[in-house]
Design a protein around this motif. Structure first.
Motif, PDB file in Angstrom:
ATOM      1  N   VAL A 155      54.517 -84.490  87.868  1.00  0.00           N
ATOM      2  CA  VAL A 155      55.795 -83.922  88.291  1.00  0.00           C
ATOM      3  C   VAL A 155      55.757 -82.399  88.197  1.00  0.00           C
ATOM      4  CG1 VAL A 155      58.267 -83.819  87.793  1.00  0.00           C
ATOM      5  CG2 VAL A 155      57.042 -85.989  87.579  1.00  0.00           C
ATOM      6  N   LEU A 156      56.257 -81.749  89.251  1.00  0.00           N
ATOM      7  CA  LEU A 156      56.444 -80.297  89.275  1.00  0.00           C
ATOM      8  C   LEU A 156      57.932 -79.999  89.207  1.00  0.00           C
ATOM      9  CD1 LEU A 156      55.599 -77.299  89.811  1.00  0.00           C
ATOM     10  CD2 LEU A 156      55.746 -77.849  92.261  1.00  0.00           C
ATOM     11  N   LEU A 157      58.351 -79.281  88.155  1.00  0.00           N
ATOM     12  CA  LEU A 157      59.732 -78.822  88.022  1.00  0.00           C
ATOM     13  C   LEU A 157      59.727 -77.308  88.204  1.00  0.00           C
ATOM     14  CD1 LEU A 157      60.930 -80.867  84.907  1.00  0.00           C
ATOM     15  CD2 LEU A 157      60.883 -81.545  87.315  1.00  0.00           C
ATOM     16  N   ALA A 158      60.477 -76.824  89.202  1.00  0.00           N
ATOM     17  CA  ALA A 158      60.401 -75.407  89.554  1.00  0.00           C
ATOM     18  C   ALA A 158      61.783 -74.799  89.735  1.00  0.00           C
ATOM     19  CB  ALA A 158      59.597 -75.232  90.849  1.00  0.00           C
ATOM     20  N   GLY A 159      61.945 -73.580  89.218  1.00  0.00           N
ATOM     21  CA  GLY A 159      63.127 -72.777  89.479  1.00  0.00           C
ATOM     22  C   GLY A 159      62.802 -71.761  90.556  1.00  0.00           C
ATOM     23  N   LEU A 160      63.673 -71.653  91.570  1.00  0.00           N
ATOM     24  CA  LEU A 160      63.363 -70.866  92.761  1.00  0.00           C
ATOM     25  C   LEU A 160      64.507 -69.913  93.106  1.00  0.00           C
ATOM     26  CD1 LEU A 160      62.184 -73.905  94.915  1.00  0.00           C
ATOM     27  CD2 LEU A 160      60.748 -72.454  93.461  1.00  0.00           C
ATOM     28  N   ASP A 161      64.183 -68.659  93.358  1.00  0.00           N
ATOM     29  CA  ASP A 161      65.158 -67.695  93.871  1.00  0.00           C
ATOM     30  C   ASP A 161      65.310 -67.933  95.370  1.00  0.00           C
ATOM     31  OD1 ASP A 161      66.212 -65.184  95.015  1.00  0.00           O
ATOM     32  OD2 ASP A 161      65.994 -64.403  92.985  1.00  0.00           O
ATOM     33  N   ASN A 162      66.535 -68.118  95.853  1.00  0.00           N
ATOM     34  CA  ASN A 162      66.717 -68.423  97.284  1.00  0.00           C
ATOM     35  C   ASN A 162      66.740 -67.186  98.170  1.00  0.00           C
ATOM     36  OD1 ASN A 162      69.344 -67.339  97.211  1.00  0.00           O
ATOM     37  ND2 ASN A 162      70.341 -69.343  97.154  1.00  0.00           N
ATOM     38  N   GLY A 163      66.656 -65.988  97.571  1.00  0.00           N
ATOM     39  CA  GLY A 163      66.524 -64.759  98.345  1.00  0.00           C
ATOM     40  C   GLY A 163      67.785 -63.947  98.511  1.00  0.00           C
ATOM     41  N   ILE A 164      68.959 -64.544  98.285  1.00  0.00           N
ATOM     42  CA  ILE A 164      70.200 -63.833  98.594  1.00  0.00           C
ATOM     43  C   ILE A 164      70.394 -62.597  97.726  1.00  0.00           C
ATOM     44  CG2 ILE A 164      71.717 -65.144  97.055  1.00  0.00           C
ATOM     45  CD1 ILE A 164      73.796 -65.069  99.363  1.00  0.00           C
ATOM     46  N   ASN A 165      69.899 -62.634  96.495  1.00  0.00           N
ATOM     47  CA  ASN A 165      70.050 -61.459  95.624  1.00  0.00           C
ATOM     48  C   ASN A 165      69.434 -60.213  96.242  1.00  0.00           C
ATOM     49  OD1 ASN A 165      71.421 -62.323  93.177  1.00  0.00           O
ATOM     50  ND2 ASN A 165      69.651 -63.640  92.809  1.00  0.00           N
ATOM     51  N   TYR A 166      68.378 -60.395  96.995  1.00  0.00           N
ATOM     52  CA  TYR A 166      67.648 -59.248  97.540  1.00  0.00           C
ATOM     53  C   TYR A 166      68.349 -58.617  98.743  1.00  0.00           C
ATOM     54  CZ  TYR A 166      64.016 -60.783  94.402  1.00  0.00           C
ATOM     55  OH  TYR A 166      63.329 -61.144  93.269  1.00  0.00           O
ATOM     56  N   ALA A 167      69.339 -59.296  99.290  1.00  0.00           N
ATOM     57  CA  ALA A 167      70.092 -58.737 100.416  1.00  0.00           C
ATOM     58  C   ALA A 167      71.150 -57.742  99.954  1.00  0.00           C
ATOM     59  CB  ALA A 167      70.751 -59.854 101.214  1.00  0.00           C
ATOM     60  N   PHE A 168      71.600 -57.879  98.707  1.00  0.00           N
ATOM     61  CA  PHE A 168      72.737 -57.101  98.220  1.00  0.00           C
ATOM     62  C   PHE A 168      72.306 -55.872  97.431  1.00  0.00           C
ATOM     63  CE2 PHE A 168      74.838 -60.994  99.266  1.00  0.00           C
ATOM     64  CZ  PHE A 168      76.168 -60.642  99.531  1.00  0.00           C
ATOM     65  N   ASP A 169      73.250 -54.917  97.321  1.00  0.00           N
ATOM     66  CA  ASP A 169      73.039 -53.751  96.466  1.00  0.00           C
ATOM     67  C   ASP A 169      73.212 -54.153  95.005  1.00  0.00           C
ATOM     68  OD1 ASP A 169      75.779 -54.097  96.196  1.00  0.00           O
ATOM     69  OD2 ASP A 169      76.295 -52.038  96.733  1.00  0.00           O
ATOM     70  N   ALA A 170      73.066 -53.200  94.108  1.00  0.00           N
ATOM     71  CA  ALA A 170      73.098 -53.500  92.676  1.00  0.00           C
ATOM     72  C   ALA A 170      74.455 -54.020  92.219  1.00  0.00           C
ATOM     73  CB  ALA A 170      72.716 -52.255  91.877  1.00  0.00           C
ATOM     74  N   THR A 171      75.523 -53.668  92.920  1.00  0.00           N
ATOM     75  CA  THR A 171      76.859 -54.133  92.533  1.00  0.00           C
ATOM     76  C   THR A 171      77.176 -55.518  93.098  1.00  0.00           C
ATOM     77  OG1 THR A 171      78.015 -53.197  94.457  1.00  0.00           O
ATOM     78  CG2 THR A 171      77.639 -51.737  92.563  1.00  0.00           C
ATOM     79  N   GLU A 172      76.321 -56.025  93.947  1.00  0.00           N
ATOM     80  CA  GLU A 172      76.506 -57.318  94.609  1.00  0.00           C
ATOM     81  C   GLU A 172      77.781 -57.363  95.441  1.00  0.00           C
ATOM     82  OE1 GLU A 172      76.257 -60.457  91.722  1.00  0.00           O
ATOM     83  OE2 GLU A 172      74.288 -59.850  91.002  1.00  0.00           O
ATOM     84  N   THR A 173      78.140 -56.210  95.997  1.00  0.00           N
ATOM     85  CA  THR A 173      79.334 -56.143  96.846  1.00  0.00           C
ATOM     86  C   THR A 173      79.023 -55.711  98.276  1.00  0.00           C
ATOM     87  OG1 THR A 173      79.770 -53.858  96.157  1.00  0.00           O
ATOM     88  CG2 THR A 173      80.842 -55.618  94.889  1.00  0.00           C
ATOM     89  N   LYS A 174      77.819 -55.234  98.511  1.00  0.00           N
ATOM     90  CA  LYS A 174      77.455 -54.702  99.826  1.00  0.00           C
ATOM     91  C   LYS A 174      76.086 -55.243 100.238  1.00  0.00           C
ATOM     92  CE  LYS A 174      76.378 -50.354 102.199  1.00  0.00           C
ATOM     93  NZ  LYS A 174      76.216 -48.887 102.026  1.00  0.00           N
ATOM     94  N   ILE A 175      76.015 -55.788 101.456  1.00  0.00           N
ATOM     95  CA  ILE A 175      74.722 -56.208 101.981  1.00  0.00           C
ATOM     96  C   ILE A 175      73.955 -54.959 102.395  1.00  0.00           C
ATOM     97  CG2 ILE A 175      73.534 -57.478 103.807  1.00  0.00           C
ATOM     98  CD1 ILE A 175      75.800 -59.483 103.769  1.00  0.00           C
ATOM     99  N   GLU A 176      72.841 -54.739 101.748  1.00  0.00           N
ATOM    100  CA  GLU A 176      72.111 -53.478 101.854  1.00  0.00           C
ATOM    101  C   GLU A 176      70.746 -53.630 102.516  1.00  0.00           C
ATOM    102  OE1 GLU A 176      71.787 -49.949  98.729  1.00  0.00           O
ATOM    103  OE2 GLU A 176      70.612 -51.696  98.092  1.00  0.00           O
ATOM    104  N   ASN A 177      70.097 -54.778 102.304  1.00  0.00           N
ATOM    105  CA  ASN A 177      68.705 -54.908 102.720  1.00  0.00           C
ATOM    106  C   ASN A 177      68.511 -55.996 103.763  1.00  0.00           C
ATOM    107  OD1 ASN A 177      67.754 -53.016 100.682  1.00  0.00           O
ATOM    108  ND2 ASN A 177      68.230 -54.636  99.206  1.00  0.00           N
ATOM    109  N   VAL A 178      67.593 -55.739 104.683  1.00  0.00           N
ATOM    110  CA  VAL A 178      67.131 -56.758 105.620  1.00  0.00           C
ATOM    111  C   VAL A 178      66.087 -57.605 104.912  1.00  0.00           C
ATOM    112  CG1 VAL A 178      65.915 -57.153 107.804  1.00  0.00           C
ATOM    113  CG2 VAL A 178      67.602 -55.310 107.626  1.00  0.00           C
ATOM    114  N   LEU A 179      66.169 -58.900 105.088  1.00  0.00           N
ATOM    115  CA  LEU A 179      65.174 -59.811 104.519  1.00  0.00           C
ATOM    116  C   LEU A 179      64.085 -60.095 105.545  1.00  0.00           C
ATOM    117  CD1 LEU A 179      67.471 -62.340 102.611  1.00  0.00           C
ATOM    118  CD2 LEU A 179      66.394 -60.243 101.751  1.00  0.00           C
ATOM    119  N   PRO A 180      62.875 -60.405 105.157  1.00  0.00           N
ATOM    120  CA  PRO A 180      62.432 -60.601 103.777  1.00  0.00           C
ATOM    121  C   PRO A 180      62.322 -59.284 103.007  1.00  0.00           C
ATOM    122  CG  PRO A 180      60.557 -60.740 105.247  1.00  0.00           C
ATOM    123  CD  PRO A 180      61.776 -60.652 106.123  1.00  0.00           C
TER     124      PRO A 180
END
Length: 249
Positions: A155-180
């Motif tokens: 069995v593989l148990l994994a925690g995964l970042d879905n990427g949304i954190n990287y779209a936002f600025d440090a305050t998490e109020t403004k979409i700042e970055n293009v993904l990936p």
């Protein structure tokens, strides 16, 4: 210096600053686990369902990028045979400290999870891999190595970042970055990480994270989402992580 060495130094510094994921468990927590009272995390807030593990006693468990003395001591208390591989010296120091304090044996290895794992084929019953492949440029090689070192039925148990954190600025109020989000190819992304002293991090898609597990040969058996645990996205109950359970058939 390659980016994984930068990340190891970054995490070591975070631990010195009191990083939540670098604080080893207490003796009381270890003793409670021996009595059957325990939980572990793959993502920030939601405990992993106990049924994802089955009977842990006697299983061979690899903590992949899982140093810090948080999860592996719990598995030791539950009488599993443990090995932990991490690239942060400070995280491994915590593993040594807890194992010496509690008197159990564990194989502690410093290693880069983006490279071939230093284990034979079919060495483990279970791999526990908390959120960490956001520090790796490519995740498919990681999934392939996990598949290789797991036993059939493992069995593989994994925690995964879905990427949304990287779209936002440090305050998490403004979409700042293009993904990936990839600081190796995007200068703006690199500057953001340098200004925040955040090492070298990468966003990954669902095709890479879950599709990659399937491509490596795993069968997905369960999944749940989780939030950051704090901040604006968390306050709006916006998932930023997944936890997956997958089986080698």
């Amino acid at each position: 210096m390659n980016y994984q060495d930068i990340n190891a130094q970054t995490i070591d510094r975070w631990i010195e600053e009191g990083w939540e994921w670098g604080k080893p468990i207490s003796h009381e927590t270890y003793e409670n686990a021996k009595l059957g009272h325990w939980d572990v995390l793959l993502t920030p807030t939601k405990p992993v369902p106990h049924e994802w593990f089955g009977d842990i006693r006697g299983k061979k468990i690899l903590g992949l990028a899982s140093g810090g003395g948080q999860q592996m001591p719990i598995f030791a208390a539950l009488q599993a045979e443990g090995a932990v591989l991490d690239y942060s010296p400070r995280q491994l120091e915590s593993e040594r400290m807890v194992s010496a304090r509690e008197g159990y044996r564990i194989n502690i290895l410093r290693g880069d999870m983006t490279k071939p794992l230093p284990f034979a084929d079919e060495s483990f019953d279970l791999i526990f891999h908390p959120v960490s492949n956001c520090y790796a440029a490519e995740v498919l090689p990681i999934w392939k190595e996990c598949y290789r070192v797991l036993k059939k039925g493992g069995v593989l148990l994994a925690g995964l970042d879905n990427g949304i954190n990287y779209a936002f600025d440090a305050t998490e109020t403004k979409i700042e970055n293009v993904l990936p989000f990839n600081p190796l190819v995007n200068e703006a992304h690199r500057k953001i990480l340098e200004e925040g002293n955040d090492g070298v991090q990468f966003s990954h898609t669902i095709e890479e994270q879950i599709g990659g597990q399937l491509l490596a040969g795993f069968r997905l058996t369960d999944i749940y989402s989780d939030t950051n645990g704090c901040g604006n996205l968390h306050d709006h109950n916006i998932p930023s992580f997944w936890a997956t359970r997958a089986v080698k058939e």
